[in-house]
Design an enzyme around this catalytic site. Sequence first.
Site, short mmCIF file in Angstrom:
data_model
loop_
_atom_site.label_atom_id
_atom_site.label_comp_id
_atom_site.label_asym_id
_atom_site.label_seq_id
_atom_site.Cartn_x
_atom_site.Cartn_y
_atom_site.Cartn_z
N ASP A 1 0.86 -1.19 0.00
CA ASP A 1 0.00 0.00 0.00
C ASP A 1 0.90 1.24 0.00
O ASP A 1 2.06 1.16 0.40
CB ASP A 1 -0.88 0.01 1.26
CG ASP A 1 -2.20 0.78 1.06
OD1 ASP A 1 -3.25 0.13 0.97
OD2 ASP A 1 -2.16 2.03 0.98
N VAL B 1 1.40 1.43 -6.64
CA VAL B 1 1.14 0.48 -7.74
C VAL B 1 1.33 1.10 -9.12
O VAL B 1 1.45 0.38 -10.12
CB VAL B 1 -0.28 -0.14 -7.66
CG1 VAL B 1 -0.40 -1.11 -6.50
CG2 VAL B 1 -1.38 0.93 -7.61
N ASN C 1 -5.66 -5.19 -6.25
CA ASN C 1 -6.83 -4.60 -5.59
C ASN C 1 -6.79 -3.08 -5.48
O ASN C 1 -7.83 -2.43 -5.50
CB ASN C 1 -6.94 -5.25 -4.19
CG ASN C 1 -7.87 -4.47 -3.29
OD1 ASN C 1 -9.09 -4.58 -3.41
ND2 ASN C 1 -7.31 -3.68 -2.37
N TYR D 1 -12.83 6.27 -14.15
CA TYR D 1 -12.99 5.01 -13.40
C TYR D 1 -13.54 3.93 -14.34
O TYR D 1 -13.03 2.80 -14.39
CB TYR D 1 -13.93 5.25 -12.23
CG TYR D 1 -13.98 4.12 -11.22
CD1 TYR D 1 -12.94 3.92 -10.32
CD2 TYR D 1 -15.09 3.29 -11.14
CE1 TYR D 1 -13.00 2.89 -9.38
CE2 TYR D 1 -15.16 2.26 -10.20
CZ TYR D 1 -14.11 2.07 -9.32
OH TYR D 1 -14.17 1.06 -8.39
N THR E 1 -16.40 0.58 2.41
CA THR E 1 -14.96 0.85 2.61
C THR E 1 -14.80 2.37 2.63
O THR E 1 -15.77 3.10 2.77
CB THR E 1 -14.12 0.28 1.44
OG1 THR E 1 -14.46 0.99 0.25
CG2 THR E 1 -14.36 -1.21 1.23
N1 LIG Z 1 -15.93 -0.15 -2.29
C1 LIG Z 1 -16.64 -0.37 -3.37
O1 LIG Z 1 -17.85 -0.22 -3.35
C2 LIG Z 1 -15.99 -0.87 -4.63
C3 LIG Z 1 -16.82 -1.29 -5.67
C4 LIG Z 1 -16.27 -1.80 -6.83
C5 LIG Z 1 -14.89 -1.90 -6.96
N2 LIG Z 1 -14.09 -1.47 -5.93
C6 LIG Z 1 -12.65 -1.62 -6.12
O2 LIG Z 1 -12.12 -2.39 -5.06
C7 LIG Z 1 -10.75 -2.04 -4.85
C8 LIG Z 1 -10.52 -1.73 -3.37
O3 LIG Z 1 -11.30 -0.60 -3.04
P1 LIG Z 1 -11.78 -0.26 -1.56
O4 LIG Z 1 -13.22 0.05 -1.68
O5 LIG Z 1 -11.32 -1.27 -0.59
O6 LIG Z 1 -11.02 1.14 -1.38
P2 LIG Z 1 -10.28 1.80 -0.14
O7 LIG Z 1 -10.11 3.23 -0.53
O8 LIG Z 1 -10.97 1.49 1.14
O9 LIG Z 1 -8.86 1.08 -0.14
C9 LIG Z 1 -7.97 1.22 -1.22
C10 LIG Z 1 -6.54 1.08 -0.72
O10 LIG Z 1 -5.68 1.30 -1.83
C11 LIG Z 1 -4.60 2.11 -1.42
N3 LIG Z 1 -4.04 2.84 -2.55
C12 LIG Z 1 -4.53 3.94 -3.18
N4 LIG Z 1 -3.69 4.33 -4.14
C13 LIG Z 1 -2.64 3.46 -4.14
C14 LIG Z 1 -1.45 3.36 -4.89
N5 LIG Z 1 -1.14 4.24 -5.85
N6 LIG Z 1 -0.62 2.33 -4.62
C15 LIG Z 1 -0.89 1.44 -3.63
N7 LIG Z 1 -2.00 1.51 -2.87
C16 LIG Z 1 -2.86 2.51 -3.12
C17 LIG Z 1 -5.21 3.03 -0.36
O11 LIG Z 1 -4.20 3.59 0.49
C18 LIG Z 1 -6.16 2.10 0.36
O12 LIG Z 1 -5.54 1.44 1.45
C19 LIG Z 1 -10.48 -0.86 -5.79
O13 LIG Z 1 -9.86 -1.34 -6.95
C20 LIG Z 1 -11.87 -0.33 -6.10
O14 LIG Z 1 -11.92 0.33 -7.34
C21 LIG Z 1 -14.60 -0.95 -4.79
#
Ligand SMILES: NC(=O)c1ccc[n+]([C@@H]2O[C@H](COP(=O)([O-])OP(=O)(O)OC[C@H]3O[C@@H](n4cnc5c(N)ncnc54)[C@H](O)[C@@H]3O)[C@@H](O)[C@H]2O)c1
Length: 240
Positions: free
Chosen positions: A37, A61, A87, A153, A188
Amino acid sequence: MSRLTGKVVVITGAASGMGEAHARLFVKEGAQVVLTDINEEKGQKVAEELGENALFVKHDVANKDDWQIVIDQAEKAFGPITGLVNNAGIVGPLGPLEELNDEDFNRVIAINQYSVFKGMQTVLKSMKKTNGGSIVNISSTSGLVGTANDISYSATKFAVTGMTKTAALELAKYNIRVNSVHPGVISTNIKLFDEVITATPLGRIAEPEEVSYLILHLISDESTFTTGSEFVVDGGFTAK
Ligand SMILES: NC(=O)c1ccc[n+]([C@@H]2O[C@H](COP(=O)([O-])OP(=O)(O)OC[C@H]3O[C@@H](n4cnc5c(N)ncnc54)[C@H](O)[C@@H]3O)[C@@H](O)[C@H]2O)c1
């Protein structure tokens, strides 16, 4: 025996949200997990809580060089990698496409899309040593249907769907499976779209663990004939 005994799994964006939930479940199921992260403080804390079968590595990432460091450190700690969960992801500024600037668009592409390409490419050498592996790329329902006011997105999540299928075709000869997971509204830190919440037939937001169990299945040997597929966890949102 636990469901992930013998597995070495790298999870990006694992300091919080769904990535953190996956890491907690995977360690509980016997895996050795490398959490990565940009948030070093939170990531380190989660890894410490998880104990000797978890390692945190600071990782952007979108940064090519960081990826090689992550893979090298993971191998050094636990041996060849058997699983990768791409992720980490962000939602860019919401608004009409007419108003989106190039800088914001490209930032989302770098973090959500380039990362998946670079992650799959960099992990290969390590995964090939294990006689097979499993890559799970996190897309979204926004990688299956349009999402108004979030074109960056949407671009990245459709790209993840496509890259997953192409990589699955190319990597099948190494017994490396590649699948995409498409969550709906999950509780989240990420910004959620109100219209998606109200249009979810199950009528609620899900907990991260409700996604973790699907990914556990895909990372484990329970899914050895599954590749190139899309797995939707959206409370019925895309069923209509
Ligand atoms: N929460 C939702 O409803 C939802 C729905 C569909 C898809 N997603 C996808 O699920 C995945 C996880 O999302 P989440 O909801 O847990 O989000 P979140 O914001 O709670 O967690 C994301 C994590 O990624 C880290 N991050 C951000 N930029 C980064 C980088 N450049 N390098 C490394 N780490 C980085 C953040 O510090 C954080 O810990 C994402 O790909 C998101 O697009 C989420």
